[in-house]
Design a protein around this motif. Structure first.
Motif, short mmCIF file in Angstrom:
data_model
loop_
_atom_site.label_atom_id
_atom_site.label_comp_id
_atom_site.label_asym_id
_atom_site.label_seq_id
_atom_site.Cartn_x
_atom_site.Cartn_y
_atom_site.Cartn_z
N UNK A 85 0.81 -1.26 0.14
CA UNK A 85 -0.03 -0.12 -0.14
C UNK A 85 0.86 1.16 -0.08
N UNK A 86 1.87 1.33 0.85
CA UNK A 86 2.79 2.52 0.85
C UNK A 86 3.49 2.57 -0.60
N UNK A 87 3.77 1.58 -1.48
CA UNK A 87 4.45 1.81 -2.70
C UNK A 87 3.41 1.83 -3.60
N UNK A 88 1.87 2.02 -3.36
CA UNK A 88 0.93 2.37 -4.14
C UNK A 88 1.00 1.01 -5.60
N UNK A 89 1.07 0.12 -4.97
CA UNK A 89 1.07 -1.11 -6.15
C UNK A 89 -0.35 -1.29 -6.34
N UNK A 90 -0.73 -1.36 -7.48
CA UNK A 90 -2.12 -1.56 -8.05
C UNK A 90 -2.53 -3.24 -7.71
N UNK A 91 -3.77 -3.53 -7.36
CA UNK A 91 -4.22 -4.84 -7.27
C UNK A 91 -4.05 -5.65 -8.42
N UNK A 92 -3.99 -5.10 -9.65
CA UNK A 92 -3.77 -5.71 -10.94
C UNK A 92 -2.41 -6.42 -10.97
N UNK A 93 -1.39 -5.77 -10.33
CA UNK A 93 0.08 -5.99 -10.57
C UNK A 93 0.30 -7.37 -9.63
N UNK A 94 -0.20 -8.36 -9.84
CA UNK A 94 -0.07 -9.33 -9.34
C UNK A 94 1.10 -9.96 -9.22
N UNK A 99 5.67 -11.80 -5.93
CA UNK A 99 7.04 -11.67 -5.77
C UNK A 99 7.47 -11.07 -4.31
N UNK A 100 6.88 -9.87 -4.03
CA UNK A 100 7.42 -9.28 -2.81
C UNK A 100 7.14 -10.24 -1.71
N UNK A 101 6.04 -11.01 -1.79
CA UNK A 101 5.27 -11.72 -0.52
C UNK A 101 6.41 -12.87 -0.37
#
Length: 215
Positions: A85-94, A99-101
């Protein structure tokens, strides 16, 4: 239109002293501005007014006029969802979310990511994440014992953590059908720390067919 190097949200912006002392009208003077971004880092930038300073900030770090002057404080409760959320990554950028998880799987790694990223944009987020992935695979790999224990309990999760990439049950069965084992994964990774799992499967399949590849 200018391509923004800095795309993270601004939480706060404060006008500070003029860049140069002068007798001119204060409204026409360049001022320093302090910006707190969504990652809780404090930046210094310059501008004639707030909107001008935001535009300069969006051009990104230049190590001079626009730079981070205070890093984000360590956050012991930083979750992967908070970071996304802080990085403003959209829900579509799965892709990058998954990868981050997998890669940033401890609170220490998530804080390290915040500490190391400078400009926040799609490219910088991806490049730093995969640079850190390579570093972890080379220098902070699961121990053989940790991996073997995990593999016994849940081989899909163990392989995901060991290769730091998404692995599903279908991919796992490809590995198992090629006589892939925990011991083979350890052997392959010893020889090539950055080996992608798909190549590990191909190598196991070659060995299962009696082909020893020297290329």
């Amino acid at each position: 239109m200018m391509k923004k190097a800095n795309k993270q949200a601004i939480l706060n912006i404060v006008r500070m002293k003029p860049v140069w002392e002068s007798e001119e009208d204060a409204e026409k003077e360049l001022h320093y501005y302090h910006i707190t971004d969504a990652l809780n880092r404090k930046w210094q930038t310059i501008g004639l007014n707030v909107s001008d300073a935001i535009q300069v900030f969006e051009h990104g770090n230049d190590d001079n006029w626009t730079r981070i002057i205070e890093p984000a404080p360590y956050n012991p409760d930083l979750s992967i969802n908070d970071l996304i959320n802080m990085l403003n990554i959209s829900p579509e950028a799965t892709g990058i979310r998954n990868d981050m998880q997998i890669i940033l799987n401890t609170v220490e790694r998530r804080n390290e990511y915040v500490n190391r990223i400078v400009n926040v944009n799609r490219e910088s987020r991806f490049l730093l994440l995969h640079q850190m992935k390579d570093e972890y695979l080379q220098h902070s790999q699961l121990t053989d014992d940790q991996f073997m224990q995990m593999y016994t309990v849940n081989p899909v999760e163990a392989l995901t953590m060991y290769f730091l990439q998404p692995i599903d049950i279908i991919t796992y069965w490809e590995w198992a059908n090629a006589n892939g084992t925990a011991e083979k994964a350890i052997q392959y990774k010893r020889e090539e720390a950055l080996l992608p799992f798909i190549q590990a499967i191909e190598r196991a399949e070659d060995e299962a067919r009696g082909i020893v590849s020297g290329f």
